[in-house]
Design an enzyme around this catalytic site. Structure first.
Site, short mmCIF file in Angstrom:
data_model
loop_
_atom_site.label_atom_id
_atom_site.label_comp_id
_atom_site.label_asym_id
_atom_site.label_seq_id
_atom_site.Cartn_x
_atom_site.Cartn_y
_atom_site.Cartn_z
N ASP A 41 40.15 40.55 22.63
CA ASP A 41 39.31 41.06 23.70
C ASP A 41 38.68 42.39 23.25
O ASP A 41 39.34 43.24 22.66
CB ASP A 41 40.13 41.27 24.98
CG ASP A 41 39.24 41.45 26.21
OD1 ASP A 41 39.27 40.56 27.08
OD2 ASP A 41 38.52 42.47 26.29
N ILE A 42 37.40 42.55 23.56
CA ILE A 42 36.66 43.73 23.12
C ILE A 42 37.10 45.00 23.87
O ILE A 42 36.94 46.10 23.36
CB ILE A 42 35.14 43.46 23.26
CG1 ILE A 42 34.33 44.30 22.30
CG2 ILE A 42 34.65 43.62 24.68
CD1 ILE A 42 32.90 43.81 22.10
N ASN B 44 41.56 34.40 35.21
CA ASN B 44 40.80 34.80 36.39
C ASN B 44 39.82 33.68 36.74
O ASN B 44 39.15 33.15 35.86
CB ASN B 44 40.03 36.10 36.12
CG ASN B 44 40.96 37.27 35.85
OD1 ASN B 44 42.02 37.38 36.47
ND2 ASN B 44 40.59 38.13 34.93
N GLY C 192 38.14 37.77 40.18
CA GLY C 192 37.74 38.82 39.24
C GLY C 192 37.19 38.29 37.93
O GLY C 192 37.16 38.99 36.93
N GLN C 193 36.72 37.02 37.94
CA GLN C 193 36.18 36.46 36.69
C GLN C 193 34.81 37.06 36.40
O GLN C 193 33.94 37.12 37.28
CB GLN C 193 36.05 34.93 36.82
CG GLN C 193 35.65 34.26 35.51
CD GLN C 193 35.72 32.74 35.57
OE1 GLN C 193 36.04 32.16 36.61
NE2 GLN C 193 35.43 32.10 34.46
N HIS D 235 38.76 31.11 30.11
CA HIS D 235 39.52 31.83 29.08
C HIS D 235 40.87 32.26 29.63
O HIS D 235 40.98 32.62 30.80
CB HIS D 235 38.75 33.05 28.57
CG HIS D 235 38.25 33.97 29.64
ND1 HIS D 235 37.10 33.70 30.34
CD2 HIS D 235 38.73 35.13 30.13
CE1 HIS D 235 36.89 34.68 31.22
NE2 HIS D 235 37.88 35.55 31.12
N HIS E 268 43.65 35.06 29.18
CA HIS E 268 44.04 36.34 28.60
C HIS E 268 45.51 36.24 28.20
O HIS E 268 46.33 35.76 28.99
CB HIS E 268 43.94 37.47 29.64
CG HIS E 268 42.57 37.74 30.16
ND1 HIS E 268 41.80 38.78 29.70
CD2 HIS E 268 41.84 37.12 31.13
CE1 HIS E 268 40.65 38.80 30.37
NE2 HIS E 268 40.64 37.81 31.24
P1 AMP Z 1 37.31 38.00 32.91
O1 AMP Z 1 37.17 39.18 33.83
O2 AMP Z 1 38.62 37.29 33.09
O3 AMP Z 1 36.12 37.08 32.99
O4 AMP Z 1 37.41 38.60 31.47
C1 AMP Z 1 36.37 38.67 30.55
C2 AMP Z 1 36.90 39.40 29.36
O5 AMP Z 1 36.01 39.20 28.28
C3 AMP Z 1 37.03 40.92 29.57
O6 AMP Z 1 38.39 41.31 29.35
C4 AMP Z 1 36.09 41.50 28.50
O7 AMP Z 1 36.59 42.68 27.91
C5 AMP Z 1 36.00 40.37 27.50
N1 AMP Z 1 34.80 40.36 26.69
C6 AMP Z 1 33.52 40.48 27.12
N2 AMP Z 1 32.66 40.39 26.09
C7 AMP Z 1 33.41 40.22 24.97
C8 AMP Z 1 33.10 40.07 23.58
N3 AMP Z 1 31.84 40.08 23.11
N4 AMP Z 1 34.13 39.92 22.71
C9 AMP Z 1 35.41 39.92 23.16
N5 AMP Z 1 35.76 40.04 24.46
C10 AMP Z 1 34.78 40.19 25.36
#
Ligand code: AMP
Ligand code: ZN
Length: 115
Positions: A33-34, A89, A95-96, A102, A104
């Protein structure tokens, strides 16, 4: 296999946006995760575009099982030895933020950014 050209995670699967990959096979991809909430924070995603958990059908049982079974294996590979947290999520109230399914998977010594 379904693919959405406007989807961020489909672009990561296609290699159009870079990611720090942790694992890949024909069905799934795992990357860091970024904005990590924990010392190790992976996202496990299906390679096919499935927007949310609510879009899963019986035909996806094996895929979801595969994702879940990868979590402990990948955490072990990342050196996480004291437990981990898995979160999916779903939808606005869940909170998606990225509408490509995906999981986490977070681990490593506490304190973490989020509880
Ligand atoms: P969610 O809120 O469950 O949809 O989580 C989306 C997740 O994607 C968040 O934790 C972000 O930090 C992560 N994210 C968004 N863009 C990227 C990216 N380019 N590379 C890796 N993780 C990302
Ligand atoms: Zn997608």
């Amino acid at each position: 296999m379904t693919h959405d050209p406007d989807c961020l995670f489909c672009k990561i699967v296609a290699g159009k946006i870079p990611s720090r990959k942790a694992y890949e096979d024909e069905r799934v991809l795992a990357f860091h995760d970024i904005h990590p909430w924990a010392p190790v924070h992976l996202l496990i995603i299906p390679k096919q575009h499935i927007a949310t958990m609510s879009d899963l059908g019986d035909e996806h049982a094996g895929l979801l099982g595969h994702m879940a079974l990868l979590a402990p294996r990948l955490m072990q590979e990342q050196g996480v030895t004291n437990g981990f947290r898995t979160v999916i999520n779903t939808g606005p109230d869940g909170g998606q933020e990225v509408y490509h399914l995906h999981m986490h998977v977070m681990g490593g010594p506490r304190p973490w950014v989020k509880a």
